[in-house]
Design a protein around this motif. Structure first.
Motif, PDB file in Angstrom:
ATOM      1  N   TYR A 106      12.653  -2.067  -0.727  1.00 28.44           N
ATOM      2  CA  TYR A 106      13.700  -1.256  -1.341  1.00 28.44           C
ATOM      3  C   TYR A 106      13.276   0.199  -1.231  1.00 28.44           C
ATOM      4  CZ  TYR A 106      16.132  -5.274  -3.261  1.00 28.44           C
ATOM      5  OH  TYR A 106      16.841  -6.437  -3.387  1.00 28.44           O
ATOM      6  N   ILE A 107      14.075   0.987  -0.518  1.00 27.50           N
ATOM      7  CA  ILE A 107      13.759   2.397  -0.269  1.00 27.50           C
ATOM      8  C   ILE A 107      14.854   3.256  -0.896  1.00 27.50           C
ATOM      9  CG2 ILE A 107      13.425   4.162   1.502  1.00 27.50           C
ATOM     10  CD1 ILE A 107      12.509   1.890   3.380  1.00 27.50           C
ATOM     11  N   ARG A 108      14.452   4.278  -1.653  1.00 27.44           N
ATOM     12  CA  ARG A 108      15.400   5.217  -2.257  1.00 27.44           C
ATOM     13  C   ARG A 108      15.439   6.472  -1.397  1.00 27.44           C
ATOM     14  NH1 ARG A 108      14.357   6.161  -8.253  1.00 27.44           N
ATOM     15  NH2 ARG A 108      15.307   4.101  -8.313  1.00 27.44           N
ATOM     16  N   ASN A 109      16.620   6.782  -0.849  1.00 28.84           N
ATOM     17  CA  ASN A 109      16.741   7.956   0.019  1.00 28.84           C
ATOM     18  C   ASN A 109      16.963   9.229  -0.801  1.00 28.84           C
ATOM     19  OD1 ASN A 109      19.476   8.048  -0.634  1.00 28.84           O
ATOM     20  ND2 ASN A 109      20.146   7.089   1.249  1.00 28.84           N
ATOM     21  N   ALA A 110      17.138  10.349  -0.130  1.00 32.37           N
ATOM     22  CA  ALA A 110      17.238  11.657  -0.791  1.00 32.37           C
ATOM     23  C   ALA A 110      18.414  11.748  -1.757  1.00 32.37           C
ATOM     24  CB  ALA A 110      17.333  12.760   0.256  1.00 32.37           C
ATOM     25  N   LEU A 161       9.426   4.364  -1.114  1.00 29.50           N
ATOM     26  CA  LEU A 161       9.374   2.915  -1.251  1.00 29.50           C
ATOM     27  C   LEU A 161       9.275   2.577  -2.731  1.00 29.50           C
ATOM     28  CD1 LEU A 161       9.243   0.115   0.069  1.00 29.50           C
ATOM     29  CD2 LEU A 161       6.758   0.392   0.178  1.00 29.50           C
ATOM     30  N   MET A 162      10.308   1.927  -3.262  1.00 31.61           N
ATOM     31  CA  MET A 162      10.389   1.623  -4.683  1.00 31.61           C
ATOM     32  C   MET A 162       9.842   0.241  -5.025  1.00 31.61           C
ATOM     33  SD  MET A 162      11.541   4.474  -5.504  1.00 31.61           S
ATOM     34  CE  MET A 162      11.708   4.245  -7.259  1.00 31.61           C
ATOM     35  N   ALA A 163      10.041  -0.730  -4.136  1.00 31.38           N
ATOM     36  CA  ALA A 163       9.599  -2.097  -4.416  1.00 31.38           C
ATOM     37  C   ALA A 163       9.604  -2.910  -3.137  1.00 31.38           C
ATOM     38  CB  ALA A 163      10.512  -2.757  -5.438  1.00 31.38           C
ATOM     39  N   ARG A 204       0.811  -1.233   0.000  1.00 35.10           N
ATOM     40  CA  ARG A 204       0.000   0.000   0.000  1.00 35.10           C
ATOM     41  C   ARG A 204       0.840   1.276   0.000  1.00 35.10           C
ATOM     42  NH1 ARG A 204      -0.475   2.357   5.059  1.00 35.10           N
ATOM     43  NH2 ARG A 204       0.455   1.140   6.734  1.00 35.10           N
ATOM     44  N   LEU A 205       2.113   1.190   0.362  1.00 35.23           N
ATOM     45  CA  LEU A 205       2.962   2.382   0.429  1.00 35.23           C
ATOM     46  C   LEU A 205       3.929   2.519  -0.758  1.00 35.23           C
ATOM     47  CD1 LEU A 205       3.795   2.334   4.251  1.00 35.23           C
ATOM     48  CD2 LEU A 205       2.181   3.819   3.045  1.00 35.23           C
ATOM     49  N   LEU A 206       3.771   1.693  -1.791  1.00 36.27           N
ATOM     50  CA  LEU A 206       4.645   1.815  -2.964  1.00 36.27           C
ATOM     51  C   LEU A 206       4.566   3.221  -3.536  1.00 36.27           C
ATOM     52  CD1 LEU A 206       4.210  -1.523  -4.904  1.00 36.27           C
ATOM     53  CD2 LEU A 206       6.291  -0.650  -3.848  1.00 36.27           C
ATOM     54  N   ARG A 207       5.745   3.765  -3.883  1.00 36.02           N
ATOM     55  CA  ARG A 207       5.890   5.116  -4.454  1.00 36.02           C
ATOM     56  C   ARG A 207       5.477   6.221  -3.491  1.00 36.02           C
ATOM     57  NH1 ARG A 207       9.475   4.846  -8.090  1.00 36.02           N
ATOM     58  NH2 ARG A 207       8.694   4.862 -10.180  1.00 36.02           N
ATOM     59  N   LYS A 208       5.428   5.918  -2.209  1.00 34.56           N
ATOM     60  CA  LYS A 208       5.099   6.916  -1.180  1.00 34.56           C
ATOM     61  C   LYS A 208       6.323   7.121  -0.287  1.00 34.56           C
ATOM     62  CE  LYS A 208       0.192   6.719  -1.170  1.00 34.56           C
ATOM     63  NZ  LYS A 208      -0.123   6.253  -2.398  1.00 34.56           N
TER      64      LYS A 208
END
Length: 68
Positions: free
Chosen positions: A49-53, A28-30, A11-15
């Motif tokens: 998989y989380i993308r940071n700043a 959250l990327m995947a 539910r949090l993908l791309r958030k």
């Protein structure tokens, strides 16, 4: 050893999310069901998989992810 990975819906993908283990926030990327074993015995785990700043991605257990 199987190398098959499976993307999971979340539910949090791309958030924007926070990894409660490290406190780092990002997008959250995947979520992937991934074999994390470094031995011959398979051990599967859902990794987020989380993308940071800075644009770097890191992984954490999906249970560590919460909305930022």
């Amino acid at each position: 050893m199987s190398e098959q990975y499976a993307y999971q819906p979340h539910r949090l993908l791309r958030k924007r999310v926070r990894d409660i283990a490290s406190g780092i926030e990002g997008e959250l990327m995947a979520v992937i069901n991934e074999n994390v074993s470094d031995t011959g015995i398979e051990r599967w785990m859902e990794l987020a998989y989380i993308r940071n700043a800075s644009g770097r991605e890191f992984t954490t257990a999906v249970d560590n992810v919460q909305p930022a």
